[in-house]
Design an enzyme around this catalytic site. Structure first.
Site, PDB file in Angstrom:
ATOM      1  CG  ASN A  78      -1.788   1.311   1.365  1.00  0.00           C
ATOM      2  OD1 ASN A  78      -1.875   2.093   0.435  1.00  0.00           O
ATOM      3  ND2 ASN A  78      -2.229   1.479   2.713  1.00  0.00           N
ATOM      4  CD1 TRP A  79       3.571   1.262  -3.122  1.00  0.00           C
ATOM      5  CD2 TRP A  79       3.642   2.681  -4.844  1.00  0.00           C
ATOM      6  NE1 TRP A  79       4.395   0.682  -4.114  1.00  0.00           N
ATOM      7  CE2 TRP A  79       4.309   1.776  -5.118  1.00  0.00           C
ATOM      8  CE3 TRP A  79       3.379   3.552  -5.783  1.00  0.00           C
ATOM      9  CZ2 TRP A  79       4.903   1.524  -6.259  1.00  0.00           C
ATOM     10  CZ3 TRP A  79       4.081   3.346  -6.985  1.00  0.00           C
ATOM     11  CH2 TRP A  79       4.768   2.446  -7.213  1.00  0.00           C
ATOM     12  CE  LYS A  80       0.662   3.624   5.051  1.00  0.00           C
ATOM     13  NZ  LYS A  80       0.593   3.572   6.443  1.00  0.00           N
ATOM     14  CG  HIS A 137      -5.875   2.019   5.200  1.00  0.00           C
ATOM     15  ND1 HIS A 137      -5.389   2.748   6.117  1.00  0.00           N
ATOM     16  CD2 HIS A 137      -4.845   1.007   4.785  1.00  0.00           C
ATOM     17  CE1 HIS A 137      -4.117   2.349   6.337  1.00  0.00           C
ATOM     18  NE2 HIS A 137      -3.664   1.275   5.564  1.00  0.00           N
ATOM     19  CD  GLU A 189      -2.653   5.453   6.629  1.00  0.00           C
ATOM     20  OE1 GLU A 189      -2.793   5.690   5.648  1.00  0.00           O
ATOM     21  OE2 GLU A 189      -1.748   5.172   7.222  1.00  0.00           O
ATOM     22  CD  GLU A 195      -3.290  -2.668   7.753  1.00  0.00           C
ATOM     23  OE1 GLU A 195      -2.314  -2.730   6.882  1.00  0.00           O
ATOM     24  OE2 GLU A 195      -3.951  -1.594   7.397  1.00  0.00           O
ATOM     25  N   GLY A 240       1.809   2.345  10.749  1.00  0.00           N
ATOM     26  CA  GLY A 240       2.563   3.469  10.666  1.00  0.00           C
ATOM     27  C   GLY A 240       3.377   3.895  12.188  1.00  0.00           C
ATOM     28  CB  SER A 298       5.153  -1.718  12.065  1.00  0.00           C
ATOM     29  OG  SER A 298       4.616  -0.345  12.310  1.00  0.00           O
ATOM     30  N   GLY A 316       2.762  -1.153   4.428  1.00  0.00           N
ATOM     31  CA  GLY A 316       2.824   0.101   4.084  1.00  0.00           C
ATOM     32  C   GLY A 316       4.044   0.965   3.526  1.00  0.00           C
TER      33      GLY A 316
HETATM   34  C1  PEP Z   1      -0.666   0.115   5.850  1.00  0.00           C
HETATM   35  O1  PEP Z   1      -0.841   1.178   5.238  1.00  0.00           O
HETATM   36  O2  PEP Z   1      -1.582  -0.711   5.599  1.00  0.00           O
HETATM   37  C2  PEP Z   1       0.336  -0.141   6.798  1.00  0.00           C
HETATM   38  C3  PEP Z   1       0.147  -1.215   7.443  1.00  0.00           C
HETATM   39  O3  PEP Z   1       1.436   0.669   7.106  1.00  0.00           O
HETATM   40  P1  PEP Z   1       2.799   0.532   7.582  1.00  0.00           P
HETATM   41  O4  PEP Z   1       3.249  -0.805   7.266  1.00  0.00           O
HETATM   42  O5  PEP Z   1       3.583   1.883   7.085  1.00  0.00           O
HETATM   43  O6  PEP Z   1       2.529   0.545   8.962  1.00  0.00           O
END
Ligand code: PEP
Length: 253
Positions: free
Chosen positions: A9-11, A96, A98, A166, A172, A212, A233
């Site tokens: 997931n590039w966000k 998600h 976010e 998640e 994050g 993470s 992410g």
């Molecule tokens: C995500 O965006 O779904 C995610 C898990 O982010 P990160 O790996 O940066 O914690």
């Protein structure tokens, strides 16, 4: 053996198309050599068409980070799952944390999931608790979140559902959830799916962990956490880190 599924997931990254192309090329070069790992990349929508070189690219599939719950119409700024499918997109992340944080409700999410599945996309539904407590109230709220996020989704569509567990506090963050707890929680997710749709459907649904994940912890989370794959992410836009992560996962027996 079933392939492990790694979804990046590039966000809202990177800020230029050139950089997006560079990261994607690196991911593709690594993915070409993998034998037991399926790779999906979810870039921001503006880059999707440029990265989709040909339909059904078998090396790296392209996913979207969201899709609206209407097929078309006066919905400024939204993207429909029908449009995504028409481009050659195969997956879409929905719910998600976010986006949930900005007010996206379980009800809206369930409508989005239903239409995206109906459109033929594979849906990566994100679920996870905000915090944990000794009494286990987070289990009840997770179960309810799963039930409500799938409220509008009939059993006949469930075959293309993927669930990404998640825990919000681990997204994050500095550290991932420990693999033993990932295992417990992935079982709990399956149990919640079984309660909603039945045992066979729950067993067939891929459950991923996200939060993470990096090249150092990915292998351990898959082996000891016994998940079907990972939603990654930040590490997915770090070419070197993601390359190492993919190699580490593919090397697992
Ligand atoms: C995500 O965006 O779904 C995610 C898990 O982010 P990160 O790996 O940066 O914690």
């Amino acid at each position: 053996m079933k392939k492990k599924l790694i979804i990046g997931n590039w966000k809202m990254n990177p800020t230029t198309l050139d950089e997006a192309r560079r990261i994607f090329r690196s991911t593709k070069n690594t993915a070409k050599k993998l034998t037991s790992t399926e790779v999906v990349v979810c870039p921001p929508p503006v880059y999707i068409q440029a990265l989709l070189t040909k339909r059904g690219d078998p090396v790296v599939s392209i996913g979207a980070q969201d899709a609206y719950f209407e097929e078309q119409g006066s919905f400024t700024g939204e993207v429909s799952p029908i449009m995504l499918r028409d481009l050659g997109v195969t997956h879409v992340i929905i719910g998600h944390s976010e986006r949930r944080e900005k007010g996206e409700s379980d009800e809206v999410i369930s409508e989005k999931v239903a239409l995206a599945l109906e459109a033929g996309l594979k849906v990566v539904l994100c679920v996870g608790e905000k915090e944990r407590d000794e009494q286990g109230a987070h289990l009840e709220s997770l179960k309810l979140q799963i039930k409500n996020s799938l409220n509008k989704v009939p059993k006949r569509l469930i075959g293309k559902l993927i669930v990404a567990y998640e825990p919000i506090w681990a997204v994050g963050a500095k550290e991932a959830m420990d693999p033993a707890t990932v295992y417990e929680m992935s079982l709990f997710v399956k149990k919640s799916l079984a309660d909603a749709y039945g045992h066979t459907e729950a067993v067939a649904t891929q459950v991923l962990y996200g939060g993470s994940v990096n090249f150092r912890n990915a292998g351990d989370i898959i082996v000891r956490g016994k998940v079907d794959g990972l939603l990654v992410g930040r590490e997915s836009v770090n070419s070197d880190g993601f390359t190492e992560l993919l190699k580490a996962v593919d090397a697992l027996k």
